[in-house]
Design a protein around this motif. Sequence first.
Motif, PDB file in Angstrom:
ATOM      1  N   TYR A  75       0.217  -2.226  15.106  1.00 34.61           N
ATOM      2  CA  TYR A  75      -0.137  -1.308  15.919  1.00 34.61           C
ATOM      3  C   TYR A  75       0.871  -1.071  17.089  1.00 34.61           C
ATOM      4  CZ  TYR A  75      -4.470  -0.223  13.905  1.00 34.61           C
ATOM      5  OH  TYR A  75      -5.387   0.351  13.066  1.00 34.61           O
ATOM      6  N   ARG A  76       1.683  -2.285  17.433  1.00 33.49           N
ATOM      7  CA  ARG A  76       2.575  -1.984  18.572  1.00 33.49           C
ATOM      8  C   ARG A  76       3.595  -1.073  17.730  1.00 33.49           C
ATOM      9  NH1 ARG A  76       4.877  -7.313  19.614  1.00 33.49           N
ATOM     10  NH2 ARG A  76       2.719  -8.151  19.469  1.00 33.49           N
ATOM     11  N   GLN A  77       4.005  -1.224  16.395  1.00 33.55           N
ATOM     12  CA  GLN A  77       4.982  -0.416  15.631  1.00 33.55           C
ATOM     13  C   GLN A  77       4.651   1.148  15.856  1.00 33.55           C
ATOM     14  OE1 GLN A  77       6.761  -2.777  12.247  1.00 33.55           O
ATOM     15  NE2 GLN A  77       5.541  -1.087  11.550  1.00 33.55           N
ATOM     16  N   LEU A  78       3.423   1.444  15.541  1.00 31.70           N
ATOM     17  CA  LEU A  78       2.875   2.851  15.792  1.00 31.70           C
ATOM     18  C   LEU A  78       3.019   3.374  17.190  1.00 31.70           C
ATOM     19  CD1 LEU A  78      -0.635   2.876  14.033  1.00 31.70           C
ATOM     20  CD2 LEU A  78       1.618   3.745  13.322  1.00 31.70           C
ATOM     21  N   ALA A  79       2.586   2.566  18.166  1.00 33.38           N
ATOM     22  CA  ALA A  79       2.867   2.923  19.644  1.00 33.38           C
ATOM     23  C   ALA A  79       4.471   3.206  20.094  1.00 33.38           C
ATOM     24  CB  ALA A  79       2.272   1.788  20.509  1.00 33.38           C
ATOM     25  N   ARG A  80       5.444   2.457  19.417  1.00 33.58           N
ATOM     26  CA  ARG A  80       6.671   2.588  19.586  1.00 33.58           C
ATOM     27  C   ARG A  80       7.374   3.911  19.040  1.00 33.58           C
ATOM     28  NH1 ARG A  80       9.166  -1.847  17.131  1.00 33.58           N
ATOM     29  NH2 ARG A  80       7.292  -3.252  17.883  1.00 33.58           N
ATOM     30  N   GLN A  81       6.430   4.108  17.687  1.00 35.80           N
ATOM     31  CA  GLN A  81       7.029   5.570  17.238  1.00 35.80           C
ATOM     32  C   GLN A  81       6.590   6.692  17.834  1.00 35.80           C
ATOM     33  OE1 GLN A  81       5.210   5.147  13.212  1.00 35.80           O
ATOM     34  NE2 GLN A  81       6.750   3.736  12.596  1.00 35.80           N
ATOM     35  N   ASP A  82       5.504   6.599  18.733  1.00 32.26           N
ATOM     36  CA  ASP A  82       5.322   7.538  19.697  1.00 32.26           C
ATOM     37  C   ASP A  82       6.319   8.013  20.663  1.00 32.26           C
ATOM     38  OD1 ASP A  82       1.766   7.215  19.722  1.00 32.26           O
ATOM     39  OD2 ASP A  82       2.679   8.201  18.242  1.00 32.26           O
ATOM     40  N   GLN A  83       7.052   6.964  21.179  1.00 38.10           N
ATOM     41  CA  GLN A  83       8.249   7.080  21.904  1.00 38.10           C
ATOM     42  C   GLN A  83       9.257   7.826  21.655  1.00 38.10           C
ATOM     43  OE1 GLN A  83       9.163   3.082  23.238  1.00 38.10           O
ATOM     44  NE2 GLN A  83       7.041   2.494  23.808  1.00 38.10           N
ATOM     45  N   HIS A  94       7.891  16.978  24.016  1.00 39.90           N
ATOM     46  CA  HIS A  94       6.939  16.754  25.243  1.00 39.90           C
ATOM     47  C   HIS A  94       6.971  18.054  25.833  1.00 39.90           C
ATOM     48  CE1 HIS A  94       6.278  12.412  25.251  1.00 39.90           C
ATOM     49  NE2 HIS A  94       7.713  11.948  24.822  1.00 39.90           N
TER      50      HIS A  94
END
Lengths: 184, 166
Positions: free
Chosen positions: B137-145, B152
């Motif tokens: 899930y941390r990976q998923l969050a990082r991909q959002d960045q 944006h």
Amino acid sequence: MVHIGRWAIYLLPIAILITLAVVFFIQLQPGNRPDEIPSALIGRAVPDFDLPRLRDAMSVHAKDFPSGPYAINFFASWCIPCEAEHPYIRQIHDLGLPVYGINFRDQKEAAEAWLHRLGNPFAEVLVDAKGRTAIDFGVTGIPETFFVDAAGIIRWRMSGPIEAGVWKRDLAPLITRLKAEAAQ
Amino acid sequence: MRECVHTWGQRVYMHARVMTLICALGWVAIRAGFAESTLPDPVLEARARVLFMEVRCVVCQGQSIADSNAELAGEMRLIIREQLRNGRTDKEIFGFLRDRYGDFVLLRPPLTAKTVLLWGAPFLVLCLGIILVAHYYRQLARQDQFLSSSDHERLQGDATHAEKRP
């Protein structure tokens, strides 16, 4: 850090499952099942007992056995696998290793008739009427056969009837080894 | 001769009493058939029952000797009762059985160097699972960045655009 794809989350449990399935499959192959419960007595001295002989009810202790390696076989006349393994008990005797039979929870007449019918390969037959001595040996069912070396130490416990695979792979070599050790 | 006439309700009541009596007798008979001689001292017998729940029936290995009908289980129950009568402690009784059957005879294996993996494995697997999921899930969050700045802006623009509409 390792990139864990979405697939990995799904594949990992499946991979573990397949690994376990393979391990279980191998372990369940006939001839590959060791004692279901490894005997707690391996490497220890034969537990002491005081049992009457079948033929004359005379009391026998473990220390009364003549010195040298021997086998102890728990059997009963009502036990079908005991009858099935009887030829192998005879073979143990034929290889020159004395076998002492312990008649487990049985009737004297039935045991004698059984031995008369199948032949008596035992050097002596003792009677464990209540099964107490069996518990002292950690027996979980019959037949069970214990192999004892010349120093009185239990070296091997065969749980269940002896059959061809175990005989060839484990027991015949074990008997040869025990006798060789004793000869030194 | 006067016929004995019962109402339907009376007959049901009579049958119910007879059936209850039969069931009660049957229950007593079955219990008597399976009854073991229990210890006369109720405190000792209670201790015995607790111990039975802790000892594995080595014949039917999933059950305790409290539940098992196997002869060997009965013999073990007898031995435990005897030892309790002779004043043995629980530890001594477990020691007696472990001496002959190994640690496996206890349904709750003691925590030794050999069994620490057995006891700890569920926690280890749970921790591993948590780590993996958290990592994912941390990976998923990082991909959002990694959304570009123009993406944006578009996101922002859509939002204000939506607000302006009447």
